[in-house]
Design a protein around this motif. Structure first.
Motif, PDB file in Angstrom:
ATOM      1  N   ASN A   3       0.849  -1.187   0.000  1.00 21.10           N
ATOM      2  CA  ASN A   3       0.000   0.000   0.000  1.00 21.10           C
ATOM      3  C   ASN A   3       0.883   1.234   0.000  1.00 21.10           C
ATOM      4  N   GLY A   4       0.382   2.308  -0.570  1.00 20.09           N
ATOM      5  CA  GLY A   4       1.115   3.558  -0.565  1.00 20.09           C
ATOM      6  C   GLY A   4       1.471   4.005  -1.971  1.00 20.09           C
ATOM      7  N   VAL A   5       2.064   5.159  -2.038  1.00 20.12           N
ATOM      8  CA  VAL A   5       2.469   5.733  -3.317  1.00 20.12           C
ATOM      9  C   VAL A   5       3.842   6.366  -3.158  1.00 20.12           C
ATOM     10  N   LEU A   6       4.491   6.582  -4.280  1.00 19.11           N
ATOM     11  CA  LEU A   6       5.746   7.321  -4.317  1.00 19.11           C
ATOM     12  C   LEU A   6       5.440   8.763  -4.667  1.00 19.11           C
ATOM     13  N   LEU A   7       6.301   9.674  -4.275  1.00 19.78           N
ATOM     14  CA  LEU A   7       6.170  11.077  -4.652  1.00 19.78           C
ATOM     15  C   LEU A   7       7.254  11.413  -5.652  1.00 19.78           C
ATOM     16  N   GLY A   8       6.863  12.053  -6.734  1.00 21.51           N
ATOM     17  CA  GLY A   8       7.818  12.468  -7.742  1.00 21.51           C
ATOM     18  C   GLY A   8       7.617  13.920  -8.096  1.00 21.51           C
ATOM     19  N   ASP A   9       8.633  14.522  -8.705  1.00 20.90           N
ATOM     20  CA  ASP A   9       8.482  15.908  -9.134  1.00 20.90           C
ATOM     21  C   ASP A   9       7.780  15.945 -10.489  1.00 20.90           C
ATOM     22  N   SER A  10       7.597  17.136 -11.016  1.00 23.80           N
ATOM     23  CA  SER A  10       6.825  17.312 -12.244  1.00 23.80           C
ATOM     24  C   SER A  10       7.539  16.777 -13.479  1.00 23.80           C
ATOM     25  N   GLY A  11       8.763  16.319 -13.329  1.00 20.41           N
ATOM     26  CA  GLY A  11       9.479  15.709 -14.448  1.00 20.41           C
ATOM     27  C   GLY A  11       8.998  14.290 -14.746  1.00 20.41           C
ATOM     28  N   TYR A  12       8.202  13.727 -13.855  1.00 24.34           N
ATOM     29  CA  TYR A  12       7.682  12.381 -14.024  1.00 24.34           C
ATOM     30  C   TYR A  12       6.211  12.421 -14.380  1.00 24.34           C
ATOM     31  N   PRO A  13       5.713  11.401 -15.090  1.00 29.86           N
ATOM     32  CA  PRO A  13       4.274  11.334 -15.360  1.00 29.86           C
ATOM     33  C   PRO A  13       3.531  10.901 -14.099  1.00 29.86           C
ATOM     34  N   CYS A  14       2.328  11.379 -13.933  1.00 22.60           N
ATOM     35  CA  CYS A  14       1.499  10.979 -12.802  1.00 22.60           C
ATOM     36  C   CYS A  14       0.962   9.575 -13.085  1.00 22.60           C
ATOM     37  N   ARG A  15       1.216   8.659 -12.172  1.00 20.68           N
ATOM     38  CA  ARG A  15       0.790   7.264 -12.295  1.00 20.68           C
ATOM     39  C   ARG A  15       0.081   6.853 -11.006  1.00 20.68           C
ATOM     40  N   PRO A  16      -0.674   5.753 -11.026  1.00 21.25           N
ATOM     41  CA  PRO A  16      -1.369   5.334  -9.805  1.00 21.25           C
ATOM     42  C   PRO A  16      -0.426   5.113  -8.617  1.00 21.25           C
ATOM     43  N   PHE A  17       0.805   4.758  -8.865  1.00 18.75           N
ATOM     44  CA  PHE A  17       1.777   4.498  -7.805  1.00 18.75           C
ATOM     45  C   PHE A  17       2.741   5.667  -7.610  1.00 18.75           C
ATOM     46  N   LEU A  18       2.674   6.695  -8.478  1.00 21.16           N
ATOM     47  CA  LEU A  18       3.607   7.821  -8.445  1.00 21.16           C
ATOM     48  C   LEU A  18       2.830   9.133  -8.540  1.00 21.16           C
ATOM     49  N   MET A  19       2.712   9.828  -7.410  1.00 17.67           N
ATOM     50  CA  MET A  19       1.973  11.077  -7.373  1.00 17.67           C
ATOM     51  C   MET A  19       2.911  12.246  -7.655  1.00 17.67           C
ATOM     52  N   THR A  20       2.486  13.098  -8.570  1.00 19.98           N
ATOM     53  CA  THR A  20       3.238  14.291  -8.942  1.00 19.98           C
ATOM     54  C   THR A  20       2.392  15.513  -8.630  1.00 19.98           C
ATOM     55  N   PRO A  21       2.990  16.699  -8.555  1.00 17.87           N
ATOM     56  CA  PRO A  21       2.195  17.899  -8.301  1.00 17.87           C
ATOM     57  C   PRO A  21       1.352  18.264  -9.521  1.00 17.87           C
ATOM     58  N   TYR A  22       0.301  19.030  -9.274  1.00 16.73           N
ATOM     59  CA  TYR A  22      -0.501  19.587 -10.372  1.00 16.73           C
ATOM     60  C   TYR A  22       0.352  20.611 -11.101  1.00 16.73           C
ATOM     61  N   GLN A  23       0.316  20.589 -12.419  1.00 13.70           N
ATOM     62  CA  GLN A  23       1.082  21.566 -13.204  1.00 13.70           C
ATOM     63  C   GLN A  23       0.552  22.982 -13.004  1.00 13.70           C
ATOM     64  N   ASN A  24      -0.774  23.141 -13.076  1.00 19.73           N
ATOM     65  CA  ASN A  24      -1.407  24.449 -12.919  1.00 19.73           C
ATOM     66  C   ASN A  24      -2.605  24.305 -11.998  1.00 19.73           C
ATOM     67  N   PRO A  25      -2.378  24.234 -10.683  1.00 22.61           N
ATOM     68  CA  PRO A  25      -3.513  24.047  -9.772  1.00 22.61           C
ATOM     69  C   PRO A  25      -4.441  25.251  -9.796  1.00 22.61           C
ATOM     70  N   ARG A  35       1.189  22.069  -1.991  1.00 24.97           N
ATOM     71  CA  ARG A  35       2.014  22.530  -0.868  1.00 24.97           C
ATOM     72  C   ARG A  35       2.451  21.354  -0.003  1.00 24.97           C
ATOM     73  N   CYS A  36       1.523  20.449   0.299  1.00 33.42           N
ATOM     74  CA  CYS A  36       1.861  19.284   1.126  1.00 33.42           C
ATOM     75  C   CYS A  36       2.780  18.323   0.381  1.00 33.42           C
ATOM     76  N   HIS A  37       2.558  18.167  -0.914  1.00 30.55           N
ATOM     77  CA  HIS A  37       3.412  17.310  -1.739  1.00 30.55           C
ATOM     78  C   HIS A  37       4.847  17.830  -1.681  1.00 30.55           C
ATOM     79  N   CYS A  38       5.005  19.117  -1.876  1.00 31.69           N
ATOM     80  CA  CYS A  38       6.328  19.748  -1.858  1.00 31.69           C
ATOM     81  C   CYS A  38       6.972  19.605  -0.480  1.00 31.69           C
TER      82      CYS A  38
END
Length: 128
Positions: A3-25, A35-38
């Motif tokens: 269970n769980g996910v990985l955190l990645g920066d915006s250089g990675y695609p958003c995937r079910p297992f890899l959460m990235t920030p919103y490009q333009n929230p 903010r919490c992701h960062c």
């Protein structure tokens, strides 16, 4: 798979297992999520930095088969935790306490492309 996910920066695609920030929230909960992701990524990067300073083998490439490299990394993490329990000195120890007892909410059953999972996380946990 755990269970769980990985955190990645915006250089990675958003995937079910890899959460990235919103490009333009646009929405407030998307901005809170970013903010919490960062902030969380920053905590993790500092943690990796502490491990690398304490255990030089982690400072560069570990040239071993992945299963052995995983064991080395786990051993370093365990030894690091023992050092913390024994109050061993640590460079730049900020004393940060992380509470992991939060409510995990409902599981996401929608489209598993990553963006839907991220939308579910941001609207469930950051829309309060």
């Amino acid at each position: 798979m755990g269970n769980g996910v990985l955190l990645g920066d915006s250089g990675y695609p958003c995937r079910p297992f890899l959460m990235t920030p919103y490009q333009n929230p646009v929405l407030d909960h998307q901005k809170k999520y970013n903010r919490c992701h960062c902030s969380t990524r920053s905590v993790m990067e500092r943690t990796f930095g502490r491990l690398k300073r304490r255990f030089h083998i982690l400072h560069s490439e570990i040239r071993m088969i992945p299963s052995k490299a995983c064991k080395i990394i786990m051993a370093c993490a365990i030894l690091h935790n023992i050092c913390i329990l024994l109050n061993e000195p640590d460079i730049e120890d900020d004393g940060l306490v992380i509470d992991n007892d939060g409510d995990l909410g409902d599981r996401f059953f929608g489209n598993q492309d990553g963006r839907g999972v991220r939308d579910h996380i941001s609207s469930t946990f950051f829309n309060r």
